[in-house]
Design a protein around this motif. Structure first.
Motif, short mmCIF file in Angstrom:
data_model
loop_
_atom_site.label_atom_id
_atom_site.label_comp_id
_atom_site.label_asym_id
_atom_site.label_seq_id
_atom_site.Cartn_x
_atom_site.Cartn_y
_atom_site.Cartn_z
N UNK A 27 3.99 5.71 -5.82
CA UNK A 27 3.83 5.51 -7.16
C UNK A 27 2.96 6.67 -7.66
N UNK A 28 1.55 6.71 -6.86
CA UNK A 28 0.79 7.57 -7.39
C UNK A 28 1.23 9.01 -7.30
N UNK A 29 1.78 9.30 -6.37
CA UNK A 29 2.47 10.68 -5.91
C UNK A 29 3.52 10.99 -6.76
N UNK A 30 4.15 9.89 -7.24
CA UNK A 30 5.28 10.18 -8.08
C UNK A 30 4.68 10.51 -9.60
N UNK A 31 3.53 9.59 -10.02
CA UNK A 31 2.93 9.89 -11.15
C UNK A 31 2.09 11.20 -11.33
N UNK A 32 1.73 11.61 -10.25
CA UNK A 32 0.85 13.07 -10.20
C UNK A 32 1.98 14.17 -10.46
N UNK A 33 3.28 13.89 -9.60
CA UNK A 33 4.34 14.92 -9.98
C UNK A 33 4.84 14.96 -11.09
N UNK A 34 5.07 13.86 -11.81
CA UNK A 34 5.59 13.80 -13.26
C UNK A 34 4.45 14.48 -14.10
N UNK A 87 0.86 -1.10 -0.02
CA UNK A 87 -0.11 -0.01 0.07
C UNK A 87 0.91 1.28 0.06
N UNK A 88 2.19 1.49 0.87
CA UNK A 88 2.75 2.33 0.88
C UNK A 88 3.33 2.61 -0.47
#
Length: 353
Positions: free
Chosen positions: A288-295, A282-283
């Motif tokens: 991964x979602x945070x990284x994709x949003x930042x990208x 889950x972490x």
């Protein structure tokens, strides 16, 4: 950009004069090649005609030479004047003498090969005598053949009688041998019958002994530790903690409870490990979602910056284009101001048209 917006270096469109010059050169080259080919073809035709005339002249010369050679042979080299004409004379047999006149002709030497056995002049009388002699020989041979047949028939009769007597004796010997074989077979059957009876008695004794031994073995096994499932037989002489694998009959209740308790602890440990893995996954998903949003935000910012840069570049290009146009107009005005008035009006009229 400096090279493109430089009016002295930039060339717009195609160079038509250069293309026209290339077309003229190409047509001139094709015309030159065509003239060379026509000249070469004319020379080939001329050479072919000359070759045909030379071949015809050579054939006529060879024909004249052969005709002259034939006339020379006919007039000056006749067959009769040749040294070896006697070997090829067609009338030689008519002119020559016979090979021999009689059997005693002195010309008929050994090397002459004119007289062979059976080719003498007395051939008819000799053949008649030989036929009479052959007939006498044939009659004598027929007589000898008849006598030989009679002797052969007598010998065959004697041989048949001898074979019949010999066959009779062989039959008697076979009857005696069969009688002896019958007696031997009877004695062999009696002996075999006695052997079979002894073998049956021996088999029955062995069978009874085997049944007795089997019963004793079954009784021993039933009363032994193997089938009675005695757990004490698995204890080794070294101590209770050492077990004999080939005699082990199972675990007791305490050992089974210890194993079940250990299995429960393993199940709880497995659940704890799975819970930790779920939290870690889950972490990882959250990161991964945070990284994709930042990208995604960074890519949008880059697109916005690229759009601003492209807009600024278009604005600068438009300003440079206007400056280039103004500069071209200024250069044309200076060029027109330096030429005479008549030429200026002529160029002005041409430009306006």
């Amino acid at each position: 950009r400096g090279r493109i917006f430089n009016a002295r270096l930039r060339t717009i469109g195609i160079d038509k004069d250069a293309l026209d010059v290339q077309v003229k050169e190409r047509k001139l080259q094709e015309a030159t090649e065509k003239a060379q080919h026509e000249k070469f073809a004319h020379d080939m035709k001329k050479n072919d005609k000359l070759m045909c005339l030379l071949e015809e002249r050579q054939k006529n010369e060879i024909k004249d030479m052969n005709r002259a050679l034939t006339e020379f042979h006919k007039n000056f080299q006749k067959p009769e004047t040749r040294r070896e004409f006697d070997l090829n004379d067609p009338q030689a047999l008519k002119k020559d003498r016979p090979a021999r006149v009689s059997d005693s002709d002195p010309r008929c030497t050994i090397s002459g090969m004119q007289k062979f056995m059976g080719e003498d002049l007395n051939y008819d009388q000799r053949m008649k005598f030989q036929k009479e002699q052959f007939r006498e020989w044939s009659l004598q041979q027929q007589k000898d053949w008849k006598n030989a047949l009679a002797d052969q028939k007598l010998a065959d009769d004697l041989y048949d009688k001898f074979r019949m007597e010999l066959d009779r004796k062989i039959m008697e010997e076979q009857k005696k041998e069969e009688e002896n074989r019958r007696v031997v077979c009877t004695a062999t059957k009696d002996f075999n019958r006695i052997q079979v009876a002894e073998l049956d008695h021996k088999t029955e004794l062995e069978k009874a002994q085997k049944i007795k031994d089997d019963m004793a073995e079954i009784t021993f096994l039933l009363r032994g530790d193997l089938l009675s499932e005695n757990p004490d037989q698995a204890i080794s002489s070294s101590g209770k903690h050492h077990v004999l694998v080939d005699r082990w009959k199972g675990m007791n209740q305490e050992q089974l409870m210890a194993i079940r308790q250990f299995q429960k602890e393993q199940a709880l440990e497995k659940l704890r490990v799975r819970e930790q893995e779920r939290k870690r996954d889950a972490e990882w998903d959250r990161q991964r979602l945070q990284t994709a949003r930042t990208q995604l935000l960074w890519e949008r910012q880059q697109q916005r910056q690229n759009w601003v840069q492209r807009r600024d570049l278009d604005f600068v290009n438009s300003e440079l284009s206007q400056e280039q146009k103004a500069k071209n107009i200024y250069l044309k005005e200076e060029e027109y101001s330096n030429i005479p008035t008549d030429e200026y009006y002529a160029q002005f009229n041409t430009t306006t048209r």
